[in-house]
Design a protein around this motif. Structure first.
Motif, short mmCIF file in Angstrom:
data_model
loop_
_atom_site.label_atom_id
_atom_site.label_comp_id
_atom_site.label_asym_id
_atom_site.label_seq_id
_atom_site.Cartn_x
_atom_site.Cartn_y
_atom_site.Cartn_z
N PRO A 124 36.71 86.81 81.13
CA PRO A 124 37.27 87.81 80.23
C PRO A 124 38.52 88.49 80.81
CG PRO A 124 34.90 88.08 80.40
CD PRO A 124 35.31 87.07 81.44
N ARG A 125 38.70 88.40 82.11
CA ARG A 125 39.83 89.05 82.79
C ARG A 125 40.83 87.98 83.27
NH1 ARG A 125 38.84 94.33 84.50
NH2 ARG A 125 39.89 93.94 86.46
N HIS A 126 41.34 87.22 82.30
CA HIS A 126 42.24 86.10 82.61
C HIS A 126 43.42 86.10 81.65
CE1 HIS A 126 43.31 82.07 84.03
NE2 HIS A 126 43.58 81.79 82.77
N PHE A 127 44.62 86.08 82.19
CA PHE A 127 45.85 86.02 81.40
C PHE A 127 46.38 84.59 81.37
CE2 PHE A 127 46.59 90.32 83.47
CZ PHE A 127 46.40 91.07 82.33
N THR A 128 47.17 84.32 80.35
CA THR A 128 47.96 83.11 80.29
C THR A 128 49.42 83.53 80.14
OG1 THR A 128 46.17 81.87 79.24
CG2 THR A 128 48.39 80.95 79.04
N VAL A 129 50.28 82.96 80.96
CA VAL A 129 51.72 83.19 80.86
C VAL A 129 52.36 81.92 80.32
CG1 VAL A 129 53.85 83.73 82.09
CG2 VAL A 129 51.69 84.75 82.85
N VAL B 148 49.85 79.78 84.49
CA VAL B 148 51.19 79.65 83.92
C VAL B 148 51.26 78.29 83.24
CG1 VAL B 148 53.66 79.57 84.42
CG2 VAL B 148 52.18 81.10 85.74
N LEU B 149 51.63 78.30 81.95
CA LEU B 149 51.79 77.07 81.20
C LEU B 149 53.26 76.91 80.84
CD1 LEU B 149 48.78 77.34 78.72
CD2 LEU B 149 48.86 76.18 80.93
N ASP B 150 53.81 75.75 81.13
CA ASP B 150 55.20 75.45 80.81
C ASP B 150 55.26 74.93 79.37
OD1 ASP B 150 57.78 74.34 80.54
OD2 ASP B 150 57.85 73.75 82.64
N VAL B 151 55.89 75.70 78.48
CA VAL B 151 55.93 75.31 77.06
C VAL B 151 56.70 74.02 76.85
CG1 VAL B 151 55.61 77.67 76.21
CG2 VAL B 151 57.92 76.76 76.48
N ASP B 152 57.59 73.68 77.76
CA ASP B 152 58.36 72.44 77.61
C ASP B 152 57.50 71.20 77.83
OD1 ASP B 152 60.77 73.72 76.99
OD2 ASP B 152 61.27 73.97 79.10
N LEU B 153 56.32 71.37 78.39
CA LEU B 153 55.42 70.23 78.62
C LEU B 153 54.39 70.05 77.51
CD1 LEU B 153 54.75 70.72 82.44
CD2 LEU B 153 56.47 69.26 81.32
N ASP B 154 54.43 70.94 76.52
CA ASP B 154 53.45 70.90 75.43
C ASP B 154 54.18 71.14 74.11
OD1 ASP B 154 51.54 71.64 73.43
OD2 ASP B 154 50.12 72.18 75.02
N PRO B 155 54.36 70.10 73.30
CA PRO B 155 55.11 70.25 72.06
C PRO B 155 54.57 71.33 71.12
CG PRO B 155 54.73 67.93 72.52
CD PRO B 155 53.94 68.72 73.52
N GLU B 156 53.25 71.51 71.08
CA GLU B 156 52.67 72.55 70.22
C GLU B 156 53.04 73.95 70.70
OE1 GLU B 156 48.50 72.04 69.42
OE2 GLU B 156 48.76 69.88 69.10
N LEU B 157 52.97 74.16 72.01
CA LEU B 157 53.37 75.46 72.56
C LEU B 157 54.86 75.70 72.34
CD1 LEU B 157 51.43 75.66 75.94
CD2 LEU B 157 50.94 76.90 73.81
N GLU B 158 55.65 74.67 72.55
CA GLU B 158 57.09 74.82 72.39
C GLU B 158 57.43 75.15 70.93
OE1 GLU B 158 61.12 74.89 72.30
OE2 GLU B 158 60.03 73.52 71.01
N GLU B 159 56.76 74.48 70.01
CA GLU B 159 57.01 74.74 68.59
C GLU B 159 56.60 76.16 68.22
OE1 GLU B 159 55.53 73.26 64.21
OE2 GLU B 159 55.49 71.81 65.85
N ARG B 160 55.47 76.63 68.72
CA ARG B 160 54.94 77.95 68.36
C ARG B 160 55.73 79.08 69.02
NH1 ARG B 160 54.10 82.51 67.49
NH2 ARG B 160 52.15 83.65 67.44
N TRP B 161 56.06 78.93 70.32
CA TRP B 161 56.62 80.04 71.07
C TRP B 161 58.12 79.93 71.29
CZ3 TRP B 161 53.76 84.15 71.21
CH2 TRP B 161 52.38 84.00 71.05
#
Length: 91
Positions: free
Chosen positions: A7-12, A41-54
């Motif tokens: 419950p005490r976990h962030f995603t950047v 830390v998630l790199d949005v450039d490595l995930d098309p769905e994240l890149e599209e959303r964010w």
């Protein structure tokens, strides 16, 4: 930094080449350590769905599906949000 989700976990959401992202993570790290929160830390450039959303919103700090801040680490907002989560027992 990556840890088992709790419950005490962030995603950047970040980009490797983004200086704002590096500054954001540098500001988050001491807060997270002191508050007892983990983050990944998630790199949005490595995930098309994240890149599209964010897209150009990165860096973004998430807790689950809740956006806490983006572009710059907002210490006051994140501190207030985190105060609602009790410390986990270490038994």
């Amino acid at each position: 930094m990556s840890a088992a989700r709790s419950p005490r976990h962030f995603t950047v959401l970040s980009r490797e080449w983004c200086h704002l992202c590096h500054d954001f993570i540098d500001a988050l790290r001491p807060f997270a350590e002191q508050a007892g929160w983990s983050f990944e830390v998630l790199d949005v450039d490595l995930d098309p769905e994240l890149e599209e959303r964010w897209g150009e919103w990165v860096p973004v700090l998430l807790h689950g599906g809740t956006e806490l801040c983006h572009y710059h680490f907002d210490l006051a907002a994140v501190s207030a949000y985190c105060s609602d989560f009790p410390l986990e027992s270490r038994a």
